[in-house]
Design a protein around this motif. Structure first.
Motif, PDB file in Angstrom:
ATOM      1  N   ALA A 307      33.112  17.683  49.076  1.00 30.76           N
ATOM      2  CA  ALA A 307      33.520  18.399  47.866  1.00 30.76           C
ATOM      3  C   ALA A 307      35.036  18.305  47.740  1.00 30.76           C
ATOM      4  N   PHE A 308      35.553  17.060  47.722  1.00 27.83           N
ATOM      5  CA  PHE A 308      36.987  16.826  47.871  1.00 27.83           C
ATOM      6  C   PHE A 308      37.807  17.420  46.742  1.00 27.83           C
ATOM      7  N   SER A 309      37.231  17.554  45.549  1.00 27.58           N
ATOM      8  CA  SER A 309      38.023  18.029  44.415  1.00 27.58           C
ATOM      9  C   SER A 309      38.340  19.521  44.505  1.00 27.58           C
ATOM     10  N   THR A 337      26.814  18.233  55.096  1.00 31.23           N
ATOM     11  CA  THR A 337      25.380  17.962  55.097  1.00 31.23           C
ATOM     12  C   THR A 337      24.641  18.948  54.200  1.00 31.23           C
ATOM     13  N   ARG A 338      25.020  20.206  54.274  1.00 28.03           N
ATOM     14  CA  ARG A 338      24.370  21.224  53.437  1.00 28.03           C
ATOM     15  C   ARG A 338      24.681  21.008  51.962  1.00 28.03           C
ATOM     16  N   ILE A 339      25.906  20.609  51.663  1.00 31.25           N
ATOM     17  CA  ILE A 339      26.288  20.385  50.269  1.00 31.25           C
ATOM     18  C   ILE A 339      25.501  19.219  49.682  1.00 31.25           C
ATOM     19  N   LEU A 340      25.410  18.114  50.424  1.00 30.25           N
ATOM     20  CA  LEU A 340      24.698  16.946  49.921  1.00 30.25           C
ATOM     21  C   LEU A 340      23.195  17.202  49.847  1.00 30.25           C
ATOM     22  N   LEU A 354      24.461  16.643  39.884  1.00 25.20           N
ATOM     23  CA  LEU A 354      25.778  17.259  39.907  1.00 25.20           C
ATOM     24  C   LEU A 354      26.605  16.686  41.043  1.00 25.20           C
ATOM     25  N   GLU A 355      27.917  16.654  40.861  1.00 19.40           N
ATOM     26  CA  GLU A 355      28.773  16.197  41.945  1.00 19.40           C
ATOM     27  C   GLU A 355      28.726  17.200  43.099  1.00 19.40           C
ATOM     28  N   ALA A 356      29.137  16.758  44.271  1.00 22.60           N
ATOM     29  CA  ALA A 356      29.088  17.614  45.453  1.00 22.60           C
ATOM     30  C   ALA A 356      29.872  18.906  45.251  1.00 22.60           C
ATOM     31  N   SER A 357      31.008  18.816  44.547  1.00 25.85           N
ATOM     32  CA  SER A 357      31.823  20.008  44.317  1.00 25.85           C
ATOM     33  C   SER A 357      31.144  21.005  43.385  1.00 25.85           C
ATOM     34  N   SER A 358      30.107  20.586  42.678  1.00 26.38           N
ATOM     35  CA  SER A 358      29.286  21.502  41.890  1.00 26.38           C
ATOM     36  C   SER A 358      28.088  21.999  42.685  1.00 26.38           C
ATOM     37  N   SER A 386      30.725  19.083  37.118  1.00 25.76           N
ATOM     38  CA  SER A 386      30.872  17.650  36.861  1.00 25.76           C
ATOM     39  C   SER A 386      29.667  16.883  37.395  1.00 25.76           C
ATOM     40  N   THR A 387      29.551  15.639  36.974  1.00 19.06           N
ATOM     41  CA  THR A 387      28.413  14.801  37.324  1.00 19.06           C
ATOM     42  C   THR A 387      28.587  14.113  38.679  1.00 19.06           C
ATOM     43  N   GLY A 388      27.484  13.889  39.350  1.00 14.89           N
ATOM     44  CA  GLY A 388      27.488  13.157  40.605  1.00 14.89           C
ATOM     45  C   GLY A 388      27.817  11.683  40.441  1.00 14.89           C
TER      46      GLY A 388
END
Length: 418
Positions: A307-309, A337-340, A354-358, A386-388
């Motif tokens: 979730a780099f952003s 791992t949990r985020i993905l 969704l992107e990881a940061s979402s 944001s989109t993945g």
């Protein structure tokens, strides 16, 4: 019908209440000088007069989110810089809500914005203000979404744009920032962006679209209020205030704007309460500050994150204020791992990528539900920022390779049987 702007033409500090007349361009991206000296940096934010108002300004002749421009920090005569942003759908996740024992779980799907992120709301308002101020160029420090949005709206406004990014961001993000015509340069170390950006602001008069202070104070003050429109849309779509709103959070621009939007609705008498706001953050600067009772948000230990952003060791005072004002919470989610895994489950359970940061918001909701922190009948909204598609590589690494099979039912059955 066009409604007169309720913007008072001034910015004020949410921490010390100091006020500054617009345009206070020397404060943009740098924050309140008095609080900076106190060691508790805070952004300065627009002030409005809502006395006597009893409805939400809604001008259908204005494009995108500018239908609410009377509650945005703009002169009425300034032409809107718009790509049709806002009005994004609220998507129900009934299977996920049932799994977690919630009354309802919904995604505010900001991937439907023109550059596929909620940063378009900030960029639309900030770029309109840039036109109003008559600046020669804009500059932004970004790892992707913010830079892409600013570049797109700068193109729309015919303003030169420079994006300062870091070398490690995915190539897709760099492409998005470049395709709109911005000049994009990468630096090896993130803090170097802010030092260079401050020189451009002070020496050349370029308008900063993001923060350039260290520690950070958040983005351009005017743009933050573009996020107020998320609150307006949530009330319109639900017909009531949701119980919880979960926001991916770094410097808390979105969290702050959503808080301010719901505060407008309460002041207008259109809502009788605020939702509980929840900050989903990789490393927990807001949560740490809440627990310590301090106004200084970070630094906390941090490292690389999918979730780099939003992977910041710092938060901001106004983000902390939004949480305190709403009885809110901050949930750290440092585990990639949990985020993905959550990203995949949102895809399978809701048909959203969704992107990881979402996707970090779903992990935060799951943690709160498991700890008994969410009532069984709660309505929870997560902000899908944001989109993945902006970091396909991270997702692809979690998926099996696509097999090549013979064109027979037997071959297909063998593969599907695995």
């Amino acid at each position: 019908m066009t409604e007169t702007s309720r913007y008072l033409g001034r910015l004020s500090c949410p921490r010390c209440s100091a006020t500054y007349r617009d345009p206070a361009t020397e404060l943009l991206g740098r924050g309140c000088p008095a609080c900076e000296k106190d060691g508790a940096p805070a952004n300065v934010l627009p002030d409005y007069d809502l006395a006597g108002a009893s409805r939400l300004p809604d001008d259908p002749d204005q494009p995108g989110l500018f239908r609410h421009r009377a509650l945005l920090p703009l002169r009425q005569a300034t032409p809107a810089v718009s790509l049709g942003e806002g009005g994004t759908p609220l998507v129900s996740l009934p299977r996920t809500a049932e799994r977690l024992g919630l009354g309802a779980l919904l995604v505010k799907d900001e991937t439907r914005n023109p550059t596929w992120s909620y940063k378009d709301r900030l960029a639309a308002v900030a770029m309109t203000k840039a036109v109003e101020l008559g600046v020669e160029a804009v500059v932004v420090a970004s790892t992707g979404n913010h830079g892409a949005a600013v570049a797109a709206y700068a193109a729309r406004a015919d303003l030169p744009c420079v994006v300062l990014t870091v070398a490690s961001v995915p190539s897709t993000m760099k492409t998005l920032m470049q395709v709109y015509g911005a000049r994009v340069v990468a630096l090896e170390h993130a803090p170097d962006r802010w030092r260079l950006m401050r020189e451009l602001v002070e020496d050349r008069g370029w308008l900063p679209m993001s923060g350039h202070a260290a520690p950070p104070v958040g983005s351009i003050s005017y743009g933050v209020d573009g996020y107020k429109t998320i609150a307006y849309e949530l009330l319109a779509d639900l017909g009531r205030v949701p119980d919880y709103v979960v926001v991916p959070t770094a410097y808390a621009d979105g969290l702050t704007g959503i808080w301010r939007g719901f505060a407008d609705l309460v002041a207008l008498g259109l809502a009788d309460r605020m939702p509980v706001l929840v900050a989903a953050e990789p490393f927990g600067p807001h949560g740490t500050a809440l627990a310590a009772g301090t106004d200084t948000v970070g630094p906390v230990p941090a490292g690389p994150s999918v979730a780099f952003s939003i992977a910041s060791p710092y938060g901001t005072f106004q983000g902390l204020a939004a949480l305190r004002a709403t009885g809110g919470k901050a949930v750290p989610v440092p585990d990639d791992t949990r985020i993905l895994d959550a990203q995949g489950r949102i895809g399978r359970e809701a048909g959203l990528y969704l992107e990881a940061s979402s996707a970090i918001t779903l992990v935060a909701v799951e943690e709160l539900a498991a700890a008994g922190g969410l009532p069984a009948d709660a309505t929870v909204v997560i902000i899908g920022t944001s989109t993945g598609l902006k970091d396909v590589g991270a997702t692809a690494a979690t998926l099996p390779p696509v097999p090549v099979v013979e064109p027979t039912l037997a071959a297909l059955d063998r593969e599907l049987g695995r």
